[in-house]
Design an enzyme around this catalytic site. Structure first.
Site, PDB file in Angstrom:
ATOM      1  N   ASP A 216       3.579 -26.990-104.357  1.00 21.43           N
ATOM      2  CA  ASP A 216       2.220 -27.380-103.164  1.00 21.43           C
ATOM      3  C   ASP A 216       1.976 -28.857-103.547  1.00 21.43           C
ATOM      4  O   ASP A 216       1.797 -29.482-102.662  1.00 21.43           O
ATOM      5  CB  ASP A 216       1.085 -26.504-103.844  1.00 21.43           C
ATOM      6  CG  ASP A 216       1.362 -25.013-104.007  1.00 21.43           C
ATOM      7  OD1 ASP A 216       1.508 -24.537-103.051  1.00 21.43           O
ATOM      8  OD2 ASP A 216       1.270 -24.573-105.288  1.00 21.43           O
TER       9      ASP A 216
ATOM     10  N   HIS B   8      -2.437 -21.230-106.502  1.00 18.86           N
ATOM     11  CA  HIS B   8      -1.219 -21.099-105.855  1.00 18.86           C
ATOM     12  C   HIS B   8      -1.480 -20.176-104.680  1.00 18.86           C
ATOM     13  O   HIS B   8      -0.829 -19.084-104.788  1.00 18.86           O
ATOM     14  CB  HIS B   8       0.022 -21.045-106.579  1.00 18.86           C
ATOM     15  CG  HIS B   8       1.507 -20.818-105.434  1.00 18.86           C
ATOM     16  ND1 HIS B   8       1.663 -21.823-104.683  1.00 18.86           N
ATOM     17  CD2 HIS B   8       2.129 -19.758-105.165  1.00 18.86           C
ATOM     18  CE1 HIS B   8       2.944 -21.241-103.749  1.00 18.86           C
ATOM     19  NE2 HIS B   8       2.833 -19.732-104.504  1.00 18.86           N
TER      20      HIS B   8
HETATM   21  P1  NAX Z   1      13.632 -12.579-105.091  1.00 17.55           P
HETATM   22  O1  NAX Z   1      13.051 -11.187-104.778  1.00 17.55           O
HETATM   23  O2  NAX Z   1      14.744 -12.952-104.244  1.00 17.55           O
HETATM   24  O3  NAX Z   1      14.058 -12.570-106.769  1.00 17.55           O
HETATM   25  C1  NAX Z   1      13.228 -11.892-107.761  1.00 17.55           C
HETATM   26  C2  NAX Z   1      14.004 -11.373-108.887  1.00 17.55           C
HETATM   27  O4  NAX Z   1      13.256 -10.872-109.835  1.00 17.55           O
HETATM   28  C3  NAX Z   1      14.705 -10.160-108.328  1.00 17.55           C
HETATM   29  O5  NAX Z   1      16.328 -10.304-108.722  1.00 17.55           O
HETATM   30  C4  NAX Z   1      14.287  -9.027-109.279  1.00 17.55           C
HETATM   31  O6  NAX Z   1      15.370  -8.193-109.637  1.00 17.55           O
HETATM   32  C5  NAX Z   1      13.908  -9.566-110.365  1.00 17.55           C
HETATM   33  N1  NAX Z   1      12.626  -9.077-110.951  1.00 17.55           N
HETATM   34  C6  NAX Z   1      11.859  -8.549-110.716  1.00 17.55           C
HETATM   35  N2  NAX Z   1      10.893  -7.941-111.441  1.00 17.55           N
HETATM   36  C7  NAX Z   1      11.537  -8.392-112.745  1.00 17.55           C
HETATM   37  C8  NAX Z   1      11.221  -8.215-114.051  1.00 17.55           C
HETATM   38  N3  NAX Z   1      10.260  -7.651-114.490  1.00 17.55           N
HETATM   39  N4  NAX Z   1      12.166  -8.677-115.136  1.00 17.55           N
HETATM   40  C9  NAX Z   1      13.203  -9.597-114.494  1.00 17.55           C
HETATM   41  N5  NAX Z   1      13.545  -9.696-113.410  1.00 17.55           N
HETATM   42  C10 NAX Z   1      12.754  -9.037-112.542  1.00 17.55           C
HETATM   43  O7  NAX Z   1      12.301 -13.448-105.129  1.00 17.55           O
HETATM   44  P2  NAX Z   1      12.168 -14.900-105.197  1.00 17.55           P
HETATM   45  O8  NAX Z   1      12.297 -15.329-104.005  1.00 17.55           O
HETATM   46  O9  NAX Z   1      13.033 -15.458-106.082  1.00 17.55           O
HETATM   47  O10 NAX Z   1      10.838 -15.287-105.640  1.00 17.55           O
HETATM   48  C11 NAX Z   1      10.312 -14.803-106.868  1.00 17.55           C
HETATM   49  C12 NAX Z   1       9.028 -15.158-107.150  1.00 17.55           C
HETATM   50  O11 NAX Z   1       8.759 -16.477-106.882  1.00 17.55           O
HETATM   51  C13 NAX Z   1       8.144 -14.494-106.094  1.00 17.55           C
HETATM   52  O12 NAX Z   1       6.993 -13.763-106.910  1.00 17.55           O
HETATM   53  C14 NAX Z   1       7.425 -15.297-105.173  1.00 17.55           C
HETATM   54  O13 NAX Z   1       6.358 -14.890-104.596  1.00 17.55           O
HETATM   55  C15 NAX Z   1       7.390 -16.479-106.280  1.00 17.55           C
HETATM   56  N6  NAX Z   1       7.326 -17.819-105.695  1.00 17.55           N
HETATM   57  C16 NAX Z   1       6.238 -18.478-106.189  1.00 17.55           C
HETATM   58  C17 NAX Z   1       5.984 -20.019-105.802  1.00 17.55           C
HETATM   59  C18 NAX Z   1       5.164 -20.999-106.476  1.00 17.55           C
HETATM   60  O14 NAX Z   1       4.870 -21.770-105.891  1.00 17.55           O
HETATM   61  N7  NAX Z   1       4.565 -20.479-107.593  1.00 17.55           N
HETATM   62  C19 NAX Z   1       6.720 -20.461-104.434  1.00 17.55           C
HETATM   63  C20 NAX Z   1       7.940 -19.580-104.176  1.00 17.55           C
HETATM   64  C21 NAX Z   1       7.967 -18.073-104.623  1.00 17.55           C
HETATM   65  O15 NAX Z   1       7.357 -17.562-103.270  1.00 17.55           O
END
Ligand code: NAX
Length: 327
Positions: free
Chosen positions: A161, A189
């Site tokens: 952000d 966020h």
């Molecule tokens: P993806 O769905 O591509 O990847 C997430 C990965 O985490 C998957 O491979 C899944 O198998 C794994 N996973 C899920 N639960 C787990 C657990 N308990 N232990 C270990 N691994 C686990 O998502 P991606 O685009 O990489 O985004 C990841 C996270 O970042 C999401 O929650 C998303 O909303 C968040 N974001 C946060 C942002 C911020 O500014 N704070 C911005 C970007 C993003 O949207």
């Protein structure tokens, strides 16, 4: 040569993880002379574990001189063992028909488990950034689940952000990001975040004198708040490279310092600026190697108070929804 440090990445095979691992291993996060051991966590299911193996093959094939070792696992206690840094990216995404409350509680379980694992096995001064959404509340839960670790070492990611706010302010007046100082993004966020340019300068000039107040209030603030959704519309996928970059720069600044430059971090509140203690809230900081310091004593005017309270209200609601699941 420096002793390797252990860096945990959760959700390592996801899209942000994939944009992050190779940069960490290249030295982009902790510097060109700091060897790292990557400890990668994925869900203990066949597909994500298989994908993680593929990521590790690529790490091998990069032959990174700084990558001292790596571990891939489905067990948080293995992933966080002796970890010096942790980037908590993996989280439960919102599924079809899932209510906000269900989403919060699914994530509360994940971050309770991971907080407990860190409490048990991580380095006593592990530094943590939570990226997985809802990032601020997930971080709050992890912090509360790790009572033996310093609260101050739990941070949430507001840097994407912040970076968006810096870029779009510079672009508006035809300058570059290098010209912008003292940006602040307060709060959660989420689209309620408050990008505050009252202290910002662009090439030494007060930003608020260089841009139109109506543009700032009616276009800029909502644009920054909705930027994530705008990227999804264009790309068909959520921000990944920019999110990975934000997490890496957050950790790099914390580890190596900012030389007086302000950046935004989600921190457990110390009660300043009227934010109740322990709420994870975006605030301006400067960093010296290994330590962040809040920028204190900024004046909060009526417009800012209203914005800061609105984003706080949302955080308090999130916190109330997970109250029974914490600690
Ligand atoms: P993806 O769905 O591509 O990847 C997430 C990965 O985490 C998957 O491979 C899944 O198998 C794994 N996973 C899920 N639960 C787990 C657990 N308990 N232990 C270990 N691994 C686990 O998502 P991606 O685009 O990489 O985004 C990841 C996270 O970042 C999401 O929650 C998303 O909303 C968040 N974001 C946060 C942002 C911020 O500014 N704070 C911005 C970007 C993003 O949207």
């Amino acid at each position: 040569a420096k002793k390797p440090v252990r860096v945990t990445v959760t959700g390592a095979a996801g899209q942000i993880g994939y944009a992050m691992l190779y940069r960490i291993a290249s030295g982009a996060m902790l510097g060109p002379d700091q060897p790292v051991i990557l400890q990668m966590l994925e869900l203990p299911l066949e597909k994500p574990q298989q994908a993680l193996k593929g990521c590790m093959m690529e790490l091998e094939d990069c032959a990174f001189p700084l990558l001292a070792d790596m571990v891939g696992t489905g067990d948080p206690k293995v992933a966080f063992k002796d970890a010096d840094y942790a980037l908590l990216v993996g989280a439960r995404p919102r599924g079809p028909g899932m209510e906000r409350k269900d989403l919060l509680s699914a994530n509360a379980q994940i971050f309770t488990e991971q907080g407990k694992a860190m409490n048990e096995v991580a380095s006593r001064d592990i530094r943590v950034i939570v990226v997985g959404n809802p990032a601020n509340t997930n971080c709050y839960i992890a912090m509360k689940s790790a009572p033996d670790l310093p609260k101050a070492n739990f941070t949430s990611m507001m840097r994407l952000d912040h970076n968006r706010a810096v870029y779009h302010l510079a672009a508006k007046v035809g300058k570059t990001v290098n010209d912008v100082e003292k940006m602040v993004v307060w709060g959660n966020h989420s689209p309620t975040m408050y990008p505050d340019i009252r202290f910002a300068t662009i090439a030494g000039q007060p930003a608020s004198k260089l841009v139109d107040e109506a543009w700032y209030r009616n276009e800029y603030i909502p644009m920054i708040g909705k930027r994530g959704a705008t990227v999804i519309e264009a790309r068909g996928l959520s921000s990944a490279a920019s999110a990975a970059n934000a997490a890496i720069t957050h950790m790099r600044d914390w580890a190596l310092g900012t030389n007086g430059k302000w950046v935004t971090m989600g921190l457990p509140s110390d009660g300043s600026y009227g934010i109740p203690e322990d709420i994870l809230y975006g605030v301006p900081v400067t960093c010296t190697p290994g330590k962040y310091e809040r920028v204190k004593g900024l004046e909060i005017d009526a417009f800012s108070r209203e914005k800061m309270d609105a984003t706080l209200k949302e955080l308090l609601e999130e916190q109330a929804a997970v109250k029974d699941l914490v600690g």
